[in-house]
Enzyme design. Sequence first.
Site, PDB file in Angstrom:
ATOM      1  CB  ALA A 213       7.474  -9.519   3.073  1.00 35.89           C
TER       2      ALA A 213
ATOM      3  CB  THR B 278      -0.945   0.004   1.213  1.00 36.56           C
ATOM      4  OG1 THR B 278      -1.902  -1.050   1.045  1.00 36.56           O
ATOM      5  CG2 THR B 278      -1.679   1.330   1.345  1.00 36.56           C
TER       6      THR B 278
ATOM      7  CB  CYS C 259     -23.876  -2.855  -5.367  1.00 32.42           C
ATOM      8  SG  CYS C 259     -23.957  -2.170  -7.029  1.00 32.42           S
TER       9      CYS C 259
END
Length: 379
Positions: free
Chosen positions: A199, A71, A327
């Site tokens: 990792a 991220t 949805c």
Amino acid sequence: MKVYFDNAATTPLDPEVFETMRPIMLDMFGNPSSTHSHGREARTKIEHARRTVAELLNTSPSEIFFTSGGTEADNTAITCCVEAYDLKHIITTEIEHKAVLETSRKLENSGKVKVSYLELDDEGHINMDHLNELLKNNSRSMVSIMHANNEIGTLNDINAIGEMASQYDAIFHSDTVQTMGHFAHDTESLNCHFLVGSAHKFHGPKGVGFLRVCKSKKIGRFVEGGGQERNHRGGTENVHGIVGLAKALEIAYSEMNEHERYIRNLKDRMISGLKDRIPGVAFNGDIRDGYSLYTVLNVSFPPFEDNDMLLFNLDINGVSASGGSACNSGATMGSHVLNGIKADPDRQGIRFSFSKYNKPEEVDYVLDKLVEILQPAMV
């Protein structure tokens, strides 16, 4: 029996990786930025790990920057590129990881860039003609497209994408978190400026990853506070995590072909069993060899009264997986990936993801439990 089929979310730590990390955690506690012997010892371990990762990716150690995970690496690549090169346009897809989507949207909301989303088919493949059109009509662009989708497993041809991006002098970033350690990445043959790894997706520790920055691209500092990572990322390095990452990636590369064959057989066993035993079952994404991440299988189950309880019932029976649905009339946000490929909102999607530690008998157990749970709906 307890079965862990959520390896796309995180993988168990390889015992060999833990043993490599143990002495670093217990004895090598020096700050790598310190000039005394304790600090120099820690610095040596980091730079050895950097060389290991670079060699495996066929790149230079100077192009490897350690981060807290995928991220952060995605955020760094996108944000720093926009700033360093005054980019005005990001081309991505609606089924990228949230690290890419939310970063791109934040930049768009701040007025720095325009974001364009590529057309997709119902298996998650991008429309290359649309990519060409967007690149042709928008200069100073960045293309950010993942190598393999983390929910449905569909692979993108990052070689072809990189070649097209280079024709228009665009910067190419690929979120390779799901394929790092599972596919070989030769950066010398890829027209890709930024690759990322985390990792814990290939049996390493959590909280550590890396960003590969092509030597032709220079970006600024993303985390302020110190001169670590060649003045790009402030903060004391996660020494044992970095060492563990390098060891995990080294093991992954040394065993890659063997593990691909083994895990692919598990996935094929699951596909065959589902087709044979559950009427109306289908799959989200492209499941063909060569077009799909061999560790991921996203199953689309036929509609039934309690389909939203399927994941919960699997958990009760000791099976860890992940899932969601598209949805339905705005009642729920659902999976943004399944929404992006316009999956049937009445069908429950379950992602089963496999690793080298899974066994054929676990596949059979999960199949038995699925039949048992779904039996009332199949009569």
